[in-house]
Motif scaffolding. Structure first.
Motif, mmCIF file in Angstrom:
data_model
loop_
_atom_site.group_PDB
_atom_site.id
_atom_site.type_symbol
_atom_site.label_atom_id
_atom_site.label_comp_id
_atom_site.label_asym_id
_atom_site.label_seq_id
_atom_site.Cartn_x
_atom_site.Cartn_y
_atom_site.Cartn_z
ATOM 1 N N GLY A 2 5.231 -26.731 10.213
ATOM 2 C CA GLY A 2 4.011 -27.357 9.713
ATOM 3 C C GLY A 2 2.774 -26.854 10.431
ATOM 4 O O GLY A 2 1.733 -26.607 9.808
ATOM 5 N N LEU A 3 2.879 -26.679 11.751
ATOM 6 C CA LEU A 3 1.758 -26.155 12.527
ATOM 7 C C LEU A 3 1.397 -24.749 12.070
ATOM 8 O O LEU A 3 0.225 -24.396 11.958
ATOM 9 C CB LEU A 3 2.101 -26.159 14.019
ATOM 10 N N TYR A 4 2.433 -23.940 11.786
ATOM 11 C CA TYR A 4 2.182 -22.572 11.313
ATOM 12 C C TYR A 4 1.433 -22.597 9.981
ATOM 13 O O TYR A 4 0.416 -21.914 9.808
ATOM 14 C CB TYR A 4 3.500 -21.826 11.156
ATOM 15 N N ALA B 119 2.190 -33.485 17.783
ATOM 16 C CA ALA B 119 2.012 -32.415 16.803
ATOM 17 C C ALA B 119 1.139 -32.858 15.635
ATOM 18 O O ALA B 119 0.667 -32.023 14.856
ATOM 19 C CB ALA B 119 3.369 -31.938 16.284
ATOM 20 N N THR B 120 0.907 -34.167 15.514
ATOM 21 C CA THR B 120 0.029 -34.660 14.444
ATOM 22 C C THR B 120 -1.448 -34.472 14.780
ATOM 23 O O THR B 120 -2.302 -34.678 13.906
ATOM 24 C CB THR B 120 0.289 -36.152 14.160
ATOM 25 N N GLU B 121 -1.752 -34.082 16.013
ATOM 26 C CA GLU B 121 -3.164 -33.914 16.395
ATOM 27 C C GLU B 121 -3.914 -32.971 15.454
ATOM 28 O O GLU B 121 -5.004 -33.300 14.982
ATOM 29 C CB GLU B 121 -3.258 -33.421 17.844
ATOM 30 N N ILE C 127 4.679 -31.658 9.291
ATOM 31 C CA ILE C 127 4.488 -32.300 10.597
ATOM 32 C C ILE C 127 4.787 -33.788 10.507
ATOM 33 O O ILE C 127 5.493 -34.357 11.357
ATOM 34 C CB ILE C 127 3.053 -32.070 11.102
ATOM 35 N N LEU C 128 4.274 -34.435 9.484
ATOM 36 C CA LEU C 128 4.510 -35.869 9.314
ATOM 37 C C LEU C 128 5.989 -36.153 9.062
ATOM 38 O O LEU C 128 6.531 -37.143 9.567
ATOM 39 C CB LEU C 128 3.652 -36.406 8.166
ATOM 40 N N ALA C 129 6.657 -35.271 8.306
ATOM 41 C CA ALA C 129 8.092 -35.450 8.067
ATOM 42 C C ALA C 129 8.879 -35.320 9.362
ATOM 43 O O ALA C 129 9.807 -36.090 9.626
ATOM 44 C CB ALA C 129 8.578 -34.420 7.040
#
Length: 300
Positions: free
Chosen positions: A135-137, A254-256, A283-285
């Protein structure tokens, strides 16, 4: 509500504060150099926590020991490494690369947690960490592809610093008063940032510094950073890591960038692509899987 669930929700609030105030800090460091800003930010946070201890928890000062000072210095050093190398990396790489590589601490923390605390790496932890990394990617590169350069190695050191800070906080959080431990490490980060600023930055003479510090953008950013996103945020983290695992902390943090993206859309006119939106959902998942399916955590 279980303490672990309250801890996770509190850490989510911390991630939301960090992400939603990114624009404010970004505007401030265009006026006041980053290390100088961090020195004021963290020394101010240390003084604020020291004031709270003196007024409401004065007996905690008697609990300071040599071992506690060493451990607080270690935590502060890891935190300083995270902020300093992130700042240095930004001189040579893109913000997208910086955001993604910093976020790789999500993957590093489970291994550090296993080495330090003997926390088993469950399949759900793996799934959560990999979903968060993917997700970050997607959120940071939005389909453009990763392009590595010389600054990325510096940012990788930053990710290791943040991962070590989360991992070692899991060790020390249960040993000492949370407020006192947070105050001491804030002081260490502030002092290290001050030294780094003197060595690497030019802020001008005293009048120049005062002029920069009194500009509205800088004052507002410091007001937000000293209290909510430094003193109280790391106090909350220190308290909460008594009741949750470092791996879950990393996944929640990681939600930041998700909150940062939402802030950019709402207040800076930025646009979120479809791929970036999918990244947010990943990310949320990952966070939801960590929250609902992780093995029972070892309470420190």
């Amino acid at each position: 509500m279980k303490r672990a669930r309250i801890a996770d929700l509190s850490l989510l609030v911390v991630a939301m504060m960090w992400g939603s105030t990114f624009l404010i800090v970004q505007h401030a460091v265009r006026v006041l150099p980053p290390m100088a800003f961090n020195s004021v930010r963290f020394l101010g946070a240390a003084l604020l926590l020291a004031f709270i201890i003196t007024v409401f928890y004065r007996s905690q000062w008697k609990q300071i020991s040599g071992k506690m000072l060493v451990h607080a210095c270690l935590l502060g050093l890891f935190l300083f490494i995270g902020y300093a190398f992130q700042t240095a990396g930004l001189l040579y790489t893109t913000t997208s690369n910086t955001g993604f590589i910093t976020g790789l601490s999500v993957v590093l923390v489970p291994f550090i947690s296993y080495a330090l605390l003997k926390h088993a790496i469950s399949k759900f932890t793996w799934i959560s960490a990999l979903l968060a990394a993917a997700g970050l990617y997607l959120l940071t590169f939005t389909g453009s592809g990763i392009r590595l350069n010389q600054g990325d190695l510096l940012v990788l050191v930053c990710a290791i610093g943040f991962a070590l800070h989360i991992g070692y906080t899991g060790i020390y959080a249960g040993r000492y008063p949370s407020l006192l431990l947070a105050a001491l490490q804030m002081a260490v980060v502030g002092i290290c940032s001050l030294i780094a600023s003197v060595v690497t930055e030019h802020v001008g003479n005293t009048s120049d510094l005062v002029e920069k510090l009194t500009q509205p953008n800088v004052l507002w950013a410091l007001a937000v950073s000293i209290g909510p996103t430094s003193a109280f945020a790391f106090w909350i983290q220190t308290v909460c890591q008594k009741y949750t695992t470092p791996s879950r902390v990393a996944i929640i943090y990681a939600t930041e960038p998700v909150f940062a993206a939402l802030t950019g859309i709402l207040f800076a006119g930025e646009r979120l692509t479809i791929i970036g939106g999918i990244g947010c959902l990943c990310i949320l998942a990952g966070m939801m899987i960590a929250e609902l399916k992780s093995a029972p955590q070892k309470v420190q």
